[in-house]
Design a protein around this motif. Structure first.
Motif, mmCIF file in Angstrom:
data_model
loop_
_atom_site.group_PDB
_atom_site.id
_atom_site.type_symbol
_atom_site.label_atom_id
_atom_site.label_comp_id
_atom_site.label_asym_id
_atom_site.label_seq_id
_atom_site.Cartn_x
_atom_site.Cartn_y
_atom_site.Cartn_z
ATOM 1 N N SER A 7 0.848 -1.197 0.000
ATOM 2 C CA SER A 7 0.000 0.000 0.000
ATOM 3 C C SER A 7 0.879 1.241 0.000
ATOM 4 O O SER A 7 1.973 1.238 0.546
ATOM 5 N N TYR B 145 0.584 5.548 0.428
ATOM 6 C CA TYR B 145 -0.216 6.745 0.722
ATOM 7 C C TYR B 145 0.704 7.952 0.632
ATOM 8 O O TYR B 145 1.789 7.965 1.223
ATOM 9 N N VAL C 3 1.150 12.338 0.593
ATOM 10 C CA VAL C 3 0.672 13.714 0.772
ATOM 11 C C VAL C 3 1.748 14.624 0.189
ATOM 12 O O VAL C 3 2.909 14.227 0.072
ATOM 13 N N ALA D 220 5.406 13.477 1.381
ATOM 14 C CA ALA D 220 5.681 12.361 2.278
ATOM 15 C C ALA D 220 4.875 11.164 1.833
ATOM 16 O O ALA D 220 3.724 11.298 1.401
ATOM 17 N N VAL D 221 5.495 10.012 1.948
ATOM 18 C CA VAL D 221 4.821 8.783 1.534
ATOM 19 C C VAL D 221 4.921 7.747 2.649
ATOM 20 O O VAL D 221 5.922 7.686 3.369
ATOM 21 N N THR D 222 3.870 6.965 2.813
ATOM 22 C CA THR D 222 3.871 5.831 3.741
ATOM 23 C C THR D 222 3.661 4.556 2.945
ATOM 24 O O THR D 222 2.721 4.476 2.149
ATOM 25 N N THR E 163 3.382 0.202 3.255
ATOM 26 C CA THR E 163 3.289 -0.953 4.155
ATOM 27 C C THR E 163 3.513 -2.232 3.353
ATOM 28 O O THR E 163 3.304 -2.255 2.140
ATOM 29 N N GLY F 285 -6.252 11.502 -3.027
ATOM 30 C CA GLY F 285 -6.408 11.700 -1.589
ATOM 31 C C GLY F 285 -6.736 10.424 -0.838
ATOM 32 O O GLY F 285 -7.411 10.449 0.193
ATOM 33 N N ARG F 286 -6.247 9.289 -1.338
ATOM 34 C CA ARG F 286 -6.510 8.054 -0.623
ATOM 35 C C ARG F 286 -5.385 7.038 -0.834
ATOM 36 O O ARG F 286 -4.509 7.222 -1.675
ATOM 37 N N VAL F 287 -5.416 5.996 -0.047
ATOM 38 C CA VAL F 287 -4.419 4.939 -0.126
ATOM 39 C C VAL F 287 -4.565 4.191 -1.448
ATOM 40 O O VAL F 287 -5.680 3.934 -1.884
ATOM 41 N N TYR G 180 -3.698 10.063 8.775
ATOM 42 C CA TYR G 180 -3.648 8.737 8.168
ATOM 43 C C TYR G 180 -2.732 7.863 9.014
ATOM 44 O O TYR G 180 -1.621 8.259 9.338
ATOM 45 N N VAL H 213 -1.113 3.852 9.905
ATOM 46 C CA VAL H 213 -0.894 2.432 9.637
ATOM 47 C C VAL H 213 -0.304 1.823 10.897
ATOM 48 O O VAL H 213 0.243 2.531 11.733
ATOM 49 N N THR I 39 0.547 10.045 9.502
ATOM 50 C CA THR I 39 0.840 11.230 8.693
ATOM 51 C C THR I 39 -0.243 12.266 8.960
ATOM 52 O O THR I 39 -1.428 11.951 8.885
ATOM 53 N N THR J 63 -1.535 16.325 8.000
ATOM 54 C CA THR J 63 -1.329 17.502 7.143
ATOM 55 C C THR J 63 -2.117 18.673 7.717
ATOM 56 O O THR J 63 -3.096 18.477 8.437
ATOM 57 N N ILE K 41 3.451 19.146 6.678
ATOM 58 C CA ILE K 41 3.339 17.695 6.806
ATOM 59 C C ILE K 41 4.024 17.238 8.088
ATOM 60 O O ILE K 41 5.086 17.754 8.444
ATOM 61 N N GLN L 205 5.189 13.545 10.009
ATOM 62 C CA GLN L 205 5.267 12.078 10.053
ATOM 63 C C GLN L 205 5.703 11.645 11.438
ATOM 64 O O GLN L 205 6.710 12.126 11.965
ATOM 65 N N GLY M 17 -8.743 1.944 7.331
ATOM 66 C CA GLY M 17 -7.799 1.884 6.224
ATOM 67 C C GLY M 17 -7.890 3.064 5.290
ATOM 68 O O GLY M 17 -7.636 2.964 4.095
ATOM 69 N N ARG M 18 -8.271 4.220 5.842
ATOM 70 C CA ARG M 18 -8.320 5.406 4.980
ATOM 71 C C ARG M 18 -8.035 6.682 5.776
ATOM 72 O O ARG M 18 -7.974 6.650 7.007
ATOM 73 N N VAL M 19 -7.841 7.755 5.050
ATOM 74 C CA VAL M 19 -7.556 9.054 5.664
ATOM 75 C C VAL M 19 -8.788 9.556 6.418
ATOM 76 O O VAL M 19 -9.908 9.394 5.930
#
Lengths: 329, 329, 329, 329
Positions: B188, B190, B192, B211-213, B215, B323-325, C190, C192, C213, C215, C221, C223, C323-325
């Protein structure tokens, strides 16, 4: 409960009083000072009685004395306390004269009382950690000890005139540290020095920048350098090089923050004030005294350590004057 | 002796030519560039022949090609070189389109030629050291990977308009590094992002701060952050937290000097220029290619790695827009 | 002299009692606890009276209360103390339910009493230094905040079952820190997370490894990553990247000693115990309360900050489950 | 184009050949060595002609000579090259005898040729940075210079027997560095030393652990310590304390990676091999020679610097033997 009588209620006496207040098995039972006000203040804070030095030393309510008075009073107080059978915790230097310290040693030994010379830096968690790891053999035999020690700024000229000079009032800490880390007595002392920080110090007959080299019988070497000035804080670093590796203690900085800008990465200056820098050491040395005074542990550094450091400081001062190596035994 | 044909004689081609010149078992035998001058300059320096790309690829005097031309030419050159049976060292990204990379994979596999995607950072001595110690089990299972990556200053707007955006031209390095260190595929993504450095970048439809996440299936987590600006140099840090401990690589500074003043302890800024910062990595990746191209070692990263990084960059770009995973497989 | 009533005489109550004992203008005048023994012990040490919580709150001899009781009792105690017109210093979290905190806000505002939420980390000298330098503009506008926060080892499973989960009992500190440093409210969250440290934690419905994360409206941002395990001590680092530079706080190590051996240069682990690591912060937060409670300074963080952090923790927990923002306002 | 003749094709000659190969305005035009093989190897690599030393020095195709032969041949080669009017780059030490160096100075001055003594450490980016910042006044007047210099392991006993001893073969670098940083000539030298690393070194009449103290007329102090052993790599540190602050250069480590485990935070050892550690310095000194040899810049360090360092090394050796301070002028 160990009842402690505080001789001297100045800055260092107050530090020790605070330390004692945090130890479960000890309390300040009596205080004495040449001036009424600081004595009363400390009494208010600790619940102790204000007494004369004489009465304090003889009080049945006092098991041990902490001597934090001016250096020239140590000699008499040690004699009196020893004769009264009190355990003694004495600020360094024990006395400005090695011969007079030898005299104190006699009376202390005759009385059979516990005596601790307050070389606080041995109790600094960093330096104590280095010594303990040397003892554990982590770096094998010690070969070179390097001590860099610089004060943020020079003391008033008035102090310098009566302090006995840089080697006796400042470097004496490093000379004791050298013995602590070398694990062997220095046999030669060579000193150089100059007045670079403040010409007034030179006019007063002292130096403000100095370096000493010590050697031991087995060939270990110690280099110490001192300055009365360090723009970036209280600079206190130690490094020990041994056959298997090296141990070193860095400065204590004001905080752990680092800023990165076009000019690079900048950390905070070193802690400036010696009471802050050695806060943990001041606490630990009193804990050690209270813990070991009953003979359950070796009380250290002892009065002999006070003598040895003074002898080295004297030798350094003589080396500087005569421009040659001085042998000590 | 491995005869290498250089396709592209610009900045990166020159870097690779210099690296090849330091390897005993390899030489630049031919060079090609859309412009005559850089090709001739490199030929003079290396003793190579100047050829057209076509002739170079088909030359009997060329065993392997280094593709350092603009990204939009990679596709055709890979196809031609593969069909000519030449080993390929290709600059990243292999292509801006994941589908077209998949097409390249087919032709490369059909031809059975060695292929290396030049993700140079895997060969940085610091990052390679971290990966190798993870493999050795020094920190046990990897749990959290943190990548902080910031350029000294943004590229020209003209570059940004054609680069595919921050995720594809800048963070792609970090996405590859994440795979390299996680040892497991991300499932996955995500993202921003915003335009804080230069509003023109925002107007061009890109972000400059992101920034990214990521998993993985087993629950490992990776956090990446990027900025197009770092006043203190080229900021490239990596940290991997595992069950038994943590590994991290600090920045490479311009020198080891520290100055202490009343404002604290200041070190040099980070090396600014990416060719200087990754000098050792650029050398090591070519050494790896030359050493492993005969099949004696696994050539890595391969073309599949080029695809995976692109897929993650695409997912990050999509995540930002929607705006979503985004799940990847 | 500010007379303080201590509600709760457990570990944290004892820490606050010691801090108050070092402040000239304050004293512990009364203590209350569900158990007789700890209350009596603290009373002996401070000279305070042991009272019931009810009597303590209504005592004329109490100007302010320090609430250090279990979280589920905070709500009632806040209501009672507010109605009694006492200033309140309340341990975090104010309550496990955001709605109940909103209810507390109403009663506190109606009573017009000073209220401080004890987010101690804001008072850590390192983190406070960073925030103050951001405020001074040393790095310009904040762009990316990175918070790495790891406990030496997980709490007992029994604690985890009732703690509200990692986001509410552990990351809440980091969420408050994020707000403190961003200088702007987060608008999206968001999260995880996974259970990598101890499968029992996963079975209990919680995670032990997590990343969030955040914003803000202007595009900043943040983290955050958390782990319930760090073999090398209590890992607490913060980094803020801004337009003009970067500020970061490193860990507090056990000492400043470094050993050099064939395997490299090794420093001490990070301080392990949170009471030691945050000793200075615990002292400073009480000093701030005592100093500011008369309205001479803004008492901060307030009850609103307690609410905001809880809302973010709730959003993180929801994000993980769904599982979402999650957007917050 | 500067045509350079290499006298000596051993390890250091090869290093210089590689450096010259990277400079646009210079090339190796001729090489000479007592042995045919290394000369031919270097000729193959550089395209130079293999000549006898005599022919090389007299060749019209040689503008400057790099003397990298054994020390006892320097004297004759310098005389011949000077008489032939060639610019000279000479490895240190110029000669083992100060008097013979004085003789070389005469012939060099009579010939009016450019001469550079290859004290490579002056060109180390870290140490050069320190010197340049001292010159810029960043720390005001220099007060204390501390040089810690330790080799990873001792050279073979055979080398020690003919090297002139630690002060002349190892500390000479530090003595030159002291002069470079003090900006003033030392007037007194005091040395101590012992054989702690290997008793065979002691039996060979040398020491392996040593410390020197230098003073200048204005009262500046320099402390140097050396060991023939450092388990953790090539230990090369310098620190300069001045009126306004302190500059110091730390070791170059093998990489920037740090591992955190229960035993603490461990970084890589120092780079072990002197050719790796001083790679940049070796390159920079040749660049300086090529750039400055035409008189456009001052060629430095000169032959006089070679003499001064030798005089200090002689004084240190004498001080050790005689157990007293030696004055130099």
């Amino acid at each position: 409960m160990l009842n402690i009588g505080l001789l001297g209620c100045g800055r260092i006496g107050q530090v020790h009083a605070r330390s004692i207040g945090q130890i479960d098995g000890a309390r300040v039972s009596a205080v004495a000072d040449a001036f009424a006000e600081p004595a009363q203040m400390l009494a208010d804070r600790t619940g102790a009685n204000v007494l004369s030095a004489q009465d304090l030393i003889e009080s049945a309510d006092v098991d041990a004395v902490v001597i934090g008075t001016p250096t020239d009073t140590h000699f008499d107080l040690i004699h009196q306390a020893a004769r009264a059978g009190k355990a003694i915790f004495c600020e360094k230097p024990v006395d400005m004269s090695a011969d007079r310290i030898r005299d104190c040693i006699k009376v202390v030994e005759a009385a059979g009382i516990p005596f601790m010379t307050a070389f606080n830096r041995r109790f600094d968690p960093n330096f104590a950690n280095i010594q303990s790891r040397i003892s554990n053999g982590e770096i094998g035999n010690v070969e070179i000890v390097t001590i860099l020690s610089r004060d943020p700024s020079p003391p008033p000229i008035s102090y310098i005139k009566s302090s006995g000079g840089l080697f006796r009032d400042m470097m004496i800490h490093d000379l004791d540290m050298a013995r602590f880390l070398l694990g062997e007595e220095p046999i030669s002392v060579y000193a150089v020095g100059s007045s670079l920080v403040d010409p007034e110090i030179g006019k007063a007959g002292d130096v403000d920048t100095a370096a000493v080299t010590l050697t031991t019988a087995s060939g270990k070497i110690c280099q110490i350098s001192n300055s009365r000035r360090a723009s970036y804080g209280y600079d206190q670093r130690i490094e020990v090089h041994g056959e298997k590796g090296m141990l070193r203690a860095e400065n204590m900085l004001e905080n752990t923050v680092e800023i990165a800008t076009p000019s690079g990465f900048r950390k905070a200056p070193a802690q400036h004030f010696f009471l802050e820098r050695y806060e943990a050491a001041y606490r630990a040395e009193v804990v050690h005294f209270v813990t070991a005074v009953d003979g359950s542990e070796t009380l250290t550094p002892g009065i002999e350590d006070g003598l040895r450091a003074q002898v080295l400081a004297d030798a350094a001062a003589e080396s500087l004057v005569r421009g040659r190596v001085i042998n000590v035994d």
